[in-house]
Design an enzyme around this catalytic site. Structure first.
Site, PDB file in Angstrom:
ATOM      1  N   LYS A 100       0.844  -1.208   0.000  1.00  0.00           N
ATOM      2  CA  LYS A 100       0.000   0.000   0.000  1.00  0.00           C
ATOM      3  C   LYS A 100       0.881   1.261   0.000  1.00  0.00           C
ATOM      4  O   LYS A 100       0.622   2.219  -0.738  1.00  0.00           O
ATOM      5  CB  LYS A 100      -0.877  -0.032   1.252  1.00  0.00           C
ATOM      6  CG  LYS A 100      -1.526   1.268   1.649  1.00  0.00           C
ATOM      7  CD  LYS A 100      -2.819   1.518   0.912  1.00  0.00           C
ATOM      8  CE  LYS A 100      -3.425   2.859   1.291  1.00  0.00           C
ATOM      9  NZ  LYS A 100      -4.496   3.259   0.435  1.00  0.00           N
ATOM     10  N   LYS A 115       0.205  12.186   4.982  1.00  0.00           N
ATOM     11  CA  LYS A 115       0.448  11.162   6.008  1.00  0.00           C
ATOM     12  C   LYS A 115       1.032   9.891   5.382  1.00  0.00           C
ATOM     13  O   LYS A 115       2.027   9.344   5.841  1.00  0.00           O
ATOM     14  CB  LYS A 115      -0.865  10.818   6.724  1.00  0.00           C
ATOM     15  CG  LYS A 115      -0.682   9.806   7.817  1.00  0.00           C
ATOM     16  CD  LYS A 115      -1.971   9.075   8.164  1.00  0.00           C
ATOM     17  CE  LYS A 115      -2.280   7.991   7.176  1.00  0.00           C
ATOM     18  NZ  LYS A 115      -3.157   6.926   7.634  1.00  0.00           N
TER      19      LYS A 115
HETATM   20  P1  NAD Z   1     -11.137   9.201   9.826  1.00  0.00           P
HETATM   21  O1  NAD Z   1     -10.273  10.143  10.582  1.00  0.00           O
HETATM   22  O2  NAD Z   1     -12.315   9.704   9.090  1.00  0.00           O
HETATM   23  O3  NAD Z   1     -11.672   8.056  10.825  1.00  0.00           O
HETATM   24  C1  NAD Z   1     -10.931   7.524  11.868  1.00  0.00           C
HETATM   25  C2  NAD Z   1     -11.889   7.207  12.999  1.00  0.00           C
HETATM   26  O4  NAD Z   1     -11.134   6.651  14.072  1.00  0.00           O
HETATM   27  C3  NAD Z   1     -12.578   8.466  13.564  1.00  0.00           C
HETATM   28  O5  NAD Z   1     -13.968   8.280  13.575  1.00  0.00           O
HETATM   29  C4  NAD Z   1     -12.003   8.589  14.960  1.00  0.00           C
HETATM   30  O6  NAD Z   1     -12.918   9.126  15.904  1.00  0.00           O
HETATM   31  C5  NAD Z   1     -11.682   7.123  15.269  1.00  0.00           C
HETATM   32  N1  NAD Z   1     -10.734   6.984  16.365  1.00  0.00           N
HETATM   33  C6  NAD Z   1      -9.583   7.666  16.594  1.00  0.00           C
HETATM   34  N2  NAD Z   1      -9.007   7.237  17.732  1.00  0.00           N
HETATM   35  C7  NAD Z   1      -9.815   6.250  18.221  1.00  0.00           C
HETATM   36  C8  NAD Z   1      -9.770   5.428  19.369  1.00  0.00           C
HETATM   37  N3  NAD Z   1      -8.782   5.525  20.258  1.00  0.00           N
HETATM   38  N4  NAD Z   1     -10.751   4.539  19.564  1.00  0.00           N
HETATM   39  C9  NAD Z   1     -11.768   4.437  18.688  1.00  0.00           C
HETATM   40  N5  NAD Z   1     -11.881   5.189  17.579  1.00  0.00           N
HETATM   41  C10 NAD Z   1     -10.921   6.090  17.350  1.00  0.00           C
HETATM   42  O7  NAD Z   1     -10.158   8.412   8.852  1.00  0.00           O
HETATM   43  P2  NAD Z   1     -10.553   7.587   7.544  1.00  0.00           P
HETATM   44  O8  NAD Z   1     -10.582   8.473   6.367  1.00  0.00           O
HETATM   45  O9  NAD Z   1     -11.729   6.717   7.863  1.00  0.00           O
HETATM   46  O10 NAD Z   1      -9.256   6.669   7.380  1.00  0.00           O
HETATM   47  C11 NAD Z   1      -8.988   5.576   8.232  1.00  0.00           C
HETATM   48  C12 NAD Z   1      -7.732   4.880   7.741  1.00  0.00           C
HETATM   49  O11 NAD Z   1      -7.944   4.427   6.405  1.00  0.00           O
HETATM   50  C13 NAD Z   1      -6.506   5.816   7.703  1.00  0.00           C
HETATM   51  O12 NAD Z   1      -5.382   5.117   8.119  1.00  0.00           O
HETATM   52  C14 NAD Z   1      -6.438   6.213   6.241  1.00  0.00           C
HETATM   53  O13 NAD Z   1      -5.123   6.545   5.828  1.00  0.00           O
HETATM   54  C15 NAD Z   1      -6.932   4.971   5.549  1.00  0.00           C
HETATM   55  N6  NAD Z   1      -7.508   5.216   4.230  1.00  0.00           N
HETATM   56  C16 NAD Z   1      -8.320   6.294   4.025  1.00  0.00           C
HETATM   57  C17 NAD Z   1      -8.844   6.535   2.759  1.00  0.00           C
HETATM   58  C18 NAD Z   1      -9.739   7.717   2.492  1.00  0.00           C
HETATM   59  O14 NAD Z   1      -9.983   8.048   1.321  1.00  0.00           O
HETATM   60  N7  NAD Z   1     -10.275   8.397   3.508  1.00  0.00           N
HETATM   61  C19 NAD Z   1      -8.538   5.661   1.695  1.00  0.00           C
HETATM   62  C20 NAD Z   1      -7.747   4.551   1.939  1.00  0.00           C
HETATM   63  C21 NAD Z   1      -7.233   4.337   3.215  1.00  0.00           C
END
Ligand code: NAD
Length: 347
Positions: free
Chosen positions: A221, A296
């Site tokens: 990834k 990131k």
């Molecule tokens: P986001 O910030 O929208 O969601 C993360 C969630 O985790 C939030 O709701 C937050 O409240 C929760 N969280 C944080 N700390 C926590 C804890 N201690 N306990 C429980 N919940 C907790 O992020 P996202 O866009 O959903 O991305 C999540 C992952 O997926 C990241 O690593 C990102 O790089 C990856 N990703 C994102 C995308 C995208 O397009 N958004 C695409 C591919 C991969």
């Protein structure tokens, strides 16, 4: 205390009827047993939609136990599940330990390495009960994009305390793919776990690539996203260059896309408005893949590259570009193709 959100939810405390539940649970070697409990931690942009697809596809006899520090998204999920018909019953856990306790499979979708480490520290201590799930059967699937070294640290903690098996399954496809259930998962896990992982991940996505042992999914990834980070900047530069030389943006876009410069940023996510219908550039760079997420992932790729001794000539420069772009008010919080605007591209 776990809150039940559906009339068919089993509301008893985790330890009550544990022995009965254990006998009734679906085991992965015997699909005649019907009940299974699932944990889902992290209901953000990706996780929320992934959990929705999972919940909808699981049978009503299963239970999905959800947790996020953002109570708003937990409550929204729970009330949507209550209003919908079909799918697994939903329970709201009061902490991450409770979400994982009694769950054969727990899925985590968290932002950064520190969140994943922190969540697993809380899951693993005090040790998870083995009354309902035998530890060898416990599976943790981490779909967060983090660096392989941090993931290894968490996997070691899970395996050293013999509380289950931990695999990395980062994904690509963005929020659109998470909603549509068309994500691609890149998996790092032992071969023996693949038959168990595939049907689970395919409830949230369309493809699963087994990349190798633990950590390999993340390595794949990050290598992909490193290339994407560079391609995106190069596409924005090339489009800006051609347009300033007088070329029509659509003509230039089409030319690149039937020539050797073709790449995802040129063909699908072209940074110039009007070249690709429906791209973030056509809606003032809203939605899409946020510039902070690109920054990131690039940072994680650079970290993993330096640990592996891999020489990257363009990485630091690309990082500077994303950092500087993010500082600009008209670029901040937008799709990463907004780099074209940062470069002063004509809009
Ligand atoms: P986001 O910030 O929208 O969601 C993360 C969630 O985790 C939030 O709701 C937050 O409240 C929760 N969280 C944080 N700390 C926590 C804890 N201690 N306990 C429980 N919940 C907790 O992020 P996202 O866009 O959903 O991305 C999540 C992952 O997926 C990241 O690593 C990102 O790089 C990856 N990703 C994102 C995308 C995208 O397009 N958004 C695409 C591919 C991969």
């Amino acid at each position: 205390m776990v809150a039940a959100m559906r009339s068919n939810v089993r509301i008893s405390a985790p330890l009550v009827r544990a022995a009965v539940q254990h006998a009734q649970r679906r085991t992965f070697s015997n699909t005649r047993c019907v009940r299974a409990q699932w944990g889902f931690i992290g209901l953000g942009q990706m996780g929320y939609n992934m959990a929705k697809n999972l919940q909808a596809k699981l049978p009503p006899s299963d239970t999905l136990r959800i947790y996020d520090i953002n109570t708003e998204s937990v409550n929204q999920f729970a009330s949507e599940a209550k209003a919908s018909s079909g799918g697994a019953a939903v329970q709201v856990a009061s902490n991450v330990h409770e979400a994982a306790e009694d769950s054969e499979t727990t899925i985590t979708v968290l932002p950064e390495p520190s969140h994943v480490k922190n969540v697993f520290a809380q899951i693993l201590k005090p040790p998870l009960s083995t009354d309902a799930v035998a530890n060898p059967d416990r599976l943790f699937i981490d779909c967060s994009t983090i660096d392989p070294a941090s993931s290894k640290e968490v996997a070691n903690a899970v395996h050293a305390t013999q509380q289950g098996r931990f695999v990395d399954a980062p994904m690509s496809g963005g929020v659109v793919g998470a909603k549509a259930g068309t994500l691609t998962f890149m998996v790092g896990a032992s071969e023996s776990l693949v038959p168990r992982l595939e049907p689970i991940l395919l409830m949230m996505g369309k493809k699963m690539l087994h990349c190798g042992a633990h950590g390999a999914g993340l390595s794949g990834k990050l290598a992909n996203n490193y290339l994407l980070a560079i391609n995106n900047i190069a596409t924005a530069e090339a489009m800006n260059l051609g347009i300033r030389w007088g070329l029509d943006p659509k003509v230039l876009g089409n030319l690149i896309n039937i020539s050797t410069g073709k790449c995802w940023p040129s063909e699908v996510n072209n940074p110039v408005k009007g070249v690709v219908d429906g791209s973030p550039a056509s809606r003032d760079y809203s939605g899409g893949f946020g510039i902070s997420l690109m920054k990131k992932d690039l940072k994680l790729a650079l970290l993993a590259a330096s640990e592996a001794g891999a020489r990257l000539e363009l990485g630091d420069k690309a990082r500077e570009v994303y950092e500087a772009a993010e500082q600009k008010e008209d670029c901040k919080g937008r799709d990463f193709s907004v780099v074209y605007r940062y470069l002063g591209g004509k809009e």
